[in-house]
Design a protein around this motif. Sequence first.
Motif, PDB file in Angstrom:
ATOM      1  N   LYS A  77       0.840  -1.195   0.000  1.00  0.00           N
ATOM      2  CA  LYS A  77       0.000   0.000   0.000  1.00  0.00           C
ATOM      3  C   LYS A  77       0.880   1.252   0.000  1.00  0.00           C
ATOM      4  N   LEU A  78       1.984   1.213   0.737  1.00  0.00           N
ATOM      5  CA  LEU A  78       2.903   2.352   0.755  1.00  0.00           C
ATOM      6  C   LEU A  78       3.620   2.522  -0.582  1.00  0.00           C
ATOM      7  N   ILE A  79       4.018   1.399  -1.180  1.00  0.00           N
ATOM      8  CA  ILE A  79       4.778   1.455  -2.436  1.00  0.00           C
ATOM      9  C   ILE A  79       3.891   1.824  -3.618  1.00  0.00           C
ATOM     10  N   LEU A  80       2.733   1.146  -3.728  1.00  0.00           N
ATOM     11  CA  LEU A  80       1.877   1.310  -4.905  1.00  0.00           C
ATOM     12  C   LEU A  80       0.773   2.349  -4.729  1.00  0.00           C
ATOM     13  N   GLY A  81       0.575   2.832  -3.530  1.00  0.00           N
ATOM     14  CA  GLY A  81      -0.471   3.819  -3.296  1.00  0.00           C
ATOM     15  C   GLY A  81      -1.787   3.178  -2.896  1.00  0.00           C
ATOM     16  N   LYS A  82      -2.810   4.021  -2.796  1.00  0.00           N
ATOM     17  CA  LYS A  82      -4.085   3.536  -2.278  1.00  0.00           C
ATOM     18  C   LYS A  82      -4.818   2.613  -3.253  1.00  0.00           C
ATOM     19  N   HIS A  83      -4.435   2.610  -4.507  1.00  0.00           N
ATOM     20  CA  HIS A  83      -5.084   1.747  -5.505  1.00  0.00           C
ATOM     21  C   HIS A  83      -4.302   0.454  -5.739  1.00  0.00           C
ATOM     22  N   PHE A  84      -3.543   0.019  -4.735  1.00  0.00           N
ATOM     23  CA  PHE A  84      -2.697  -1.156  -4.938  1.00  0.00           C
ATOM     24  C   PHE A  84      -3.517  -2.411  -5.233  1.00  0.00           C
ATOM     25  N   ASN A  85      -4.743  -2.513  -4.709  1.00  0.00           N
ATOM     26  CA  ASN A  85      -5.577  -3.676  -5.010  1.00  0.00           C
ATOM     27  C   ASN A  85      -5.942  -3.729  -6.487  1.00  0.00           C
ATOM     28  N   LEU A  86      -6.173  -2.584  -7.094  1.00  0.00           N
ATOM     29  CA  LEU A  86      -6.460  -2.541  -8.525  1.00  0.00           C
ATOM     30  C   LEU A  86      -5.256  -3.020  -9.326  1.00  0.00           C
ATOM     31  N   TYR A  87      -4.070  -2.582  -8.939  1.00  0.00           N
ATOM     32  CA  TYR A  87      -2.859  -3.011  -9.643  1.00  0.00           C
ATOM     33  C   TYR A  87      -2.648  -4.520  -9.508  1.00  0.00           C
ATOM     34  N   LEU A  88      -2.929  -5.053  -8.337  1.00  0.00           N
ATOM     35  CA  LEU A  88      -2.773  -6.491  -8.140  1.00  0.00           C
ATOM     36  C   LEU A  88      -3.831  -7.280  -8.904  1.00  0.00           C
ATOM     37  N   LEU A  89      -5.037  -6.738  -9.008  1.00  0.00           N
ATOM     38  CA  LEU A  89      -6.068  -7.385  -9.812  1.00  0.00           C
ATOM     39  C   LEU A  89      -5.661  -7.422 -11.276  1.00  0.00           C
ATOM     40  N   ILE A  90      -5.116  -6.322 -11.749  1.00  0.00           N
ATOM     41  CA  ILE A  90      -4.637  -6.275 -13.136  1.00  0.00           C
ATOM     42  C   ILE A  90      -3.509  -7.277 -13.333  1.00  0.00           C
ATOM     43  N   ALA A  91      -2.619  -7.391 -12.345  1.00  0.00           N
ATOM     44  CA  ALA A  91      -1.528  -8.366 -12.437  1.00  0.00           C
ATOM     45  C   ALA A  91      -2.070  -9.789 -12.490  1.00  0.00           C
ATOM     46  N   VAL A  92      -3.067 -10.096 -11.680  1.00  0.00           N
ATOM     47  CA  VAL A  92      -3.662 -11.438 -11.675  1.00  0.00           C
ATOM     48  C   VAL A  92      -4.309 -11.730 -13.026  1.00  0.00           C
ATOM     49  N   LEU A  93      -5.069 -10.771 -13.545  1.00  0.00           N
ATOM     50  CA  LEU A  93      -5.701 -10.969 -14.850  1.00  0.00           C
ATOM     51  C   LEU A  93      -4.655 -11.124 -15.956  1.00  0.00           C
ATOM     52  N   ALA A  94      -3.577 -10.369 -15.867  1.00  0.00           N
ATOM     53  CA  ALA A  94      -2.513 -10.481 -16.867  1.00  0.00           C
ATOM     54  C   ALA A  94      -1.834 -11.848 -16.791  1.00  0.00           C
ATOM     55  N   ILE A  95      -1.602 -12.351 -15.589  1.00  0.00           N
ATOM     56  CA  ILE A  95      -0.994 -13.676 -15.434  1.00  0.00           C
ATOM     57  C   ILE A  95      -1.881 -14.745 -16.054  1.00  0.00           C
ATOM     58  N   LEU A  96      -3.172 -14.670 -15.773  1.00  0.00           N
ATOM     59  CA  LEU A  96      -4.100 -15.652 -16.349  1.00  0.00           C
ATOM     60  C   LEU A  96      -4.164 -15.523 -17.864  1.00  0.00           C
ATOM     61  N   ALA A  97      -4.182 -14.292 -18.375  1.00  0.00           N
ATOM     62  CA  ALA A  97      -4.232 -14.079 -19.822  1.00  0.00           C
ATOM     63  C   ALA A  97      -2.979 -14.613 -20.500  1.00  0.00           C
ATOM     64  N   VAL A  98      -1.819 -14.387 -19.893  1.00  0.00           N
ATOM     65  CA  VAL A  98      -0.571 -14.895 -20.468  1.00  0.00           C
ATOM     66  C   VAL A  98      -0.556 -16.425 -20.450  1.00  0.00           C
ATOM     67  N   GLY A  99      -1.061 -17.030 -19.384  1.00  0.00           N
ATOM     68  CA  GLY A  99      -1.125 -18.493 -19.307  1.00  0.00           C
ATOM     69  C   GLY A  99      -2.012 -19.082 -20.386  1.00  0.00           C
ATOM     70  N   VAL A 100      -3.174 -18.488 -20.590  1.00  0.00           N
ATOM     71  CA  VAL A 100      -4.099 -18.983 -21.620  1.00  0.00           C
ATOM     72  C   VAL A 100      -3.542 -18.703 -23.013  1.00  0.00           C
ATOM     73  N   ALA A 101      -3.046 -17.489 -23.233  1.00  0.00           N
ATOM     74  CA  ALA A 101      -2.497 -17.147 -24.550  1.00  0.00           C
ATOM     75  C   ALA A 101      -1.272 -17.998 -24.873  1.00  0.00           C
ATOM     76  N   GLY A 102      -0.415 -18.219 -23.888  1.00  0.00           N
ATOM     77  CA  GLY A 102       0.747 -19.085 -24.116  1.00  0.00           C
ATOM     78  C   GLY A 102       0.333 -20.499 -24.470  1.00  0.00           C
ATOM     79  N   SER A 103      -0.701 -20.999 -23.830  1.00  0.00           N
ATOM     80  CA  SER A 103      -1.200 -22.339 -24.147  1.00  0.00           C
ATOM     81  C   SER A 103      -1.745 -22.398 -25.565  1.00  0.00           C
ATOM     82  N   LEU A 104      -2.503 -21.390 -25.949  1.00  0.00           N
ATOM     83  CA  LEU A 104      -3.058 -21.373 -27.306  1.00  0.00           C
ATOM     84  C   LEU A 104      -1.963 -21.276 -28.360  1.00  0.00           C
ATOM     85  N   ILE A 105      -0.971 -20.439 -28.101  1.00  0.00           N
ATOM     86  CA  ILE A 105       0.145 -20.291 -29.043  1.00  0.00           C
ATOM     87  C   ILE A 105       0.931 -21.593 -29.136  1.00  0.00           C
ATOM     88  N   ALA A 106       1.198 -22.238 -28.010  1.00  0.00           N
ATOM     89  CA  ALA A 106       1.938 -23.497 -28.020  1.00  0.00           C
ATOM     90  C   ALA A 106       1.153 -24.593 -28.734  1.00  0.00           C
TER      91      ALA A 106
END
Length: 116
Positions: A77-106
């Motif tokens: 919260k100190l490092i990322l600010g008060k919207h740190f949960n939003l940033y972590l949600l975006i990170a989680v969605l990006a991880i899932l998207a990369v996993g699915v996209a990597g699987s489709l590409i492979a």
Amino acid sequence: MVETTDVIFAVDSIPAIFAITGDPFLVFTSNVFAILGLRSLYFALAGMVTQFRYLKAALALVLLVVGVKMLLAEALKLILGKHFNLYLLIAVLAILAVGVAGSLIADRRDLHRSGR
């Protein structure tokens, strides 16, 4: 086993929900929806893990991110600010998207190689 885990999760969540709200209706309905949603999500993920080869690794990484967030919430919260949960949600969605996209590409690459 899944139903037992759902019940344990629901019972464990009750004190956390009461910390947020004192409305018994919200506590009850949120636990009911959590139990129904987790069961459906488990079977959906179980089917998707066989279809997407990198989804299991992506889910493991998501669990790691969530664990680190729980351990270091105040520091994040100190490092990322008060919207740190939003940033972590975006990170989680990006991880899932990369996993699915990597699987489709492979899968497409394997299909293309076997077609030659």
